[in-house]
Motif scaffolding. Structure first.
Motif, mmCIF file in Angstrom:
data_model
loop_
_atom_site.group_PDB
_atom_site.id
_atom_site.type_symbol
_atom_site.label_atom_id
_atom_site.label_comp_id
_atom_site.label_asym_id
_atom_site.label_seq_id
_atom_site.Cartn_x
_atom_site.Cartn_y
_atom_site.Cartn_z
ATOM 1 N N ILE A 179 0.989 -1.416 -0.066
ATOM 2 C CA ILE A 179 0.005 -0.190 0.323
ATOM 3 C C ILE A 179 0.961 1.227 -0.228
ATOM 4 O O ILE A 179 2.026 1.538 0.930
ATOM 5 C CB ILE A 179 -0.881 -0.184 0.965
ATOM 6 C CG1 ILE A 179 -1.374 -1.486 1.626
ATOM 7 C CG2 ILE A 179 -1.966 1.120 0.930
ATOM 8 C CD1 ILE A 179 -2.485 -1.600 2.227
ATOM 9 N N ASP A 180 0.869 2.432 -1.308
ATOM 10 C CA ASP A 180 1.712 3.312 -2.053
ATOM 11 C C ASP A 180 0.811 3.995 -0.912
ATOM 12 O O ASP A 180 -0.446 4.817 -0.552
ATOM 13 C CB ASP A 180 2.089 3.411 -2.475
ATOM 14 C CG ASP A 180 3.156 3.972 -3.520
ATOM 15 O OD1 ASP A 180 4.137 4.488 -2.296
ATOM 16 O OD2 ASP A 180 3.114 4.484 -4.496
ATOM 17 N N ASP A 181 2.064 5.947 -0.380
ATOM 18 C CA ASP A 181 1.427 6.659 -0.033
ATOM 19 C C ASP A 181 0.826 6.643 1.249
ATOM 20 O O ASP A 181 -0.157 7.210 1.304
ATOM 21 C CB ASP A 181 0.763 7.263 -0.790
ATOM 22 C CG ASP A 181 1.579 7.550 -1.934
ATOM 23 O OD1 ASP A 181 3.284 7.042 -1.962
ATOM 24 O OD2 ASP A 181 1.496 8.395 -3.431
ATOM 25 N N PHE A 182 0.396 5.517 1.990
ATOM 26 C CA PHE A 182 -0.024 5.346 3.556
ATOM 27 C C PHE A 182 -0.299 6.861 3.927
ATOM 28 O O PHE A 182 0.348 6.901 4.652
ATOM 29 C CB PHE A 182 0.517 4.010 4.450
ATOM 30 C CG PHE A 182 -0.558 4.011 5.585
ATOM 31 C CD1 PHE A 182 -2.089 3.347 4.712
ATOM 32 C CD2 PHE A 182 -0.641 3.953 6.102
ATOM 33 C CE1 PHE A 182 -2.836 2.868 5.554
ATOM 34 C CE2 PHE A 182 -1.656 3.870 7.489
ATOM 35 C CZ PHE A 182 -2.901 2.928 7.282
ATOM 36 N N ALA A 236 9.268 3.196 5.320
ATOM 37 C CA ALA A 236 9.579 4.851 5.362
ATOM 38 C C ALA A 236 10.263 5.115 3.690
ATOM 39 O O ALA A 236 10.984 4.578 3.173
ATOM 40 C CB ALA A 236 9.771 5.554 6.395
ATOM 41 N N GLU A 237 9.300 6.064 3.492
ATOM 42 C CA GLU A 237 9.576 6.975 1.787
ATOM 43 C C GLU A 237 10.442 8.438 2.611
ATOM 44 O O GLU A 237 9.431 8.863 3.312
ATOM 45 C CB GLU A 237 8.377 7.242 1.486
ATOM 46 C CG GLU A 237 7.297 6.022 0.825
ATOM 47 C CD GLU A 237 6.168 6.354 -0.093
ATOM 48 O OE1 GLU A 237 6.031 7.317 0.488
ATOM 49 O OE2 GLU A 237 6.156 5.471 -1.058
ATOM 50 N N GLY A 238 10.689 8.559 1.317
ATOM 51 C CA GLY A 238 11.208 10.133 1.815
ATOM 52 C C GLY A 238 12.234 10.301 2.683
ATOM 53 O O GLY A 238 12.086 10.977 3.789
HETATM 54 MG MG MG Z 1 4.804 6.546 -2.758
#
Ligand code: MG
Ligand code: C2E
Ligand code: MG
Ligand code: MG
Length: 291
Positions: A179-182, A236-238
């Motif tokens: 699940i992206d950009d949660f 964790a993105e970014g």
């Molecule tokens: Mg994303």
């Protein structure tokens, strides 16, 4: 005078609208050329294991090498492609290319590495999507377990049953789902019970200030804990700094993705990056003079 002003305003909007509309028509035609003439390319960004620092997964991120406008980011053409339906052909092209490149990577010894491909809600709702995935796997020879599809929460807001059934079938193939950009999708938490996911990716808007902002910290820690209780892994993105990475490690995040480790890069650079990583990031002494 009011009337004239009104008319000017109308003309202004109208002209603006026409410019916007013709820009979009041009872009749509150019995007079709891009799809047909291989102006698209796929960049890859490593996701590293928070503990070992080794790359376990890479995310495929599409780029458009425009002959005049230069390198265009997906944020500038994926939404348009979704509106026009071109995302179907574009998405299939990315999926096939990413699977082929990953098989190549496996043959170079990086078999523990899997590939994540972003999938638009439009693709998920399109009849034949499952076949598209099985075809890409079969054509490339990539094991299903080495493929992960990234889906945003909002993908299940429309045609919920259809999308959830599709995702279940894809899971049964052995393909993973993230699940992206949660946290950005405005969807109910109860949806994550329905989504057959393996992994949650915390959106980078929560990570950016996670160290100094108490709300972001609370949300990040809460999502990590929730995900683990649901048996899911967390990315964790970014992750842009070593301080971010240390914080997330301390809080038991499983995987880290961000400029602190690597930017998205062409396939050849990825190969070099991974080879450097196995040799402990030590630069091998140059041997050109001896060879
Ligand atoms: Mg994303
Ligand atoms: P995403 O799936 O959430 O991908 C992560 C985005 O964050 C990428 O932007 C990546 O370059 C960027 N990023 C990674 N690490 C950092 C960091 O440390 N700091 C910052 N500020 N940014 C970081 P990119 O490549 O521009 O892609 C943007 C979005 O476009 C993606 O977000 C995804 O939603 C969409 N996209 C990209 N490729 C595809 C594709 O093949 N198909 C579809 N449907 N969507 C795609
Ligand atoms: Mg993604
Ligand atoms: Mg994003």
């Amino acid at each position: 005078r009011a009337k004239q002003q009104g008319r000017n305003t109308y003309q202004w909007f109208s002209q603006e609208f026409n410019e916007e509309a013709s820009f979009r028509v041009a872009l749509r035609n150019e995007l079709q050329d891009a799809i047909d003439q291989e102006q698209l390319s796929v960049y890859y960004q490593p996701l590293v294991d928070a503990r070992s620092g080794q790359t376990r997964n890479v995310e495929a991120l599409v780029r458009w090498q425009h002959p005049v406008r230069g390198l265009i980011s997906p944020g500038d053409f994926v939404p348009l492609a979704e509106e026009t339906g071109q995302i179907i052909a574009l998405g299939e092209w990315v999926l096939r290319k990413a699977c082929r490149d990953m098989v190549h990577l496996h043959s170079r010894g990086f078999r523990h590495c899997s590939i994540s491909v972003n999938v638009s809600p439009i693709q998920l709702r399109k009849e034949g999507f499952i076949q598209t995935v099985t075809n890409a796997l079969r054509a490339s020879g990539l094991p299903p377990e080495s493929l992960e599809l990234e889906v945003v929460e909002s993908a299940i807001l429309l045609d919920t049953d259809l999308v959830i059934n599709t995702l279940h079938t894809i899971r049964e193939l052995g393909v993973h789902i993230a699940i992206d950009d949660f946290g950005t999708g405005f969807s109910s938490l109860s949806y994550i019970k329905l989504l057959p996911a393996n992994k949650i990716k915390i959106d980078r808007s929560f990570i950016r200030d996670v160290i100094e902002n108490r709300s972001d910290a609370a949300i990040t820690q809460g999502v990590i804990s929730m995900a683990h209780h649901l048996g899911l892994e967390v990315v964790a993105e970014g992750v842009e700094t070593e301080a971010h990475a240390a914080y997330l490690r301390k809080n038991h995040c499983d995987l880290l993705q961000g400029f602190a480790f690597a930017r998205p890069m062409p396939f050849d650079d990825l190969l070099m990056f991974l080879n450097n990583q196995v040799s402990g990031n030590r630069l091998a002494p140059r041997t050109d003079a001896n060879s």
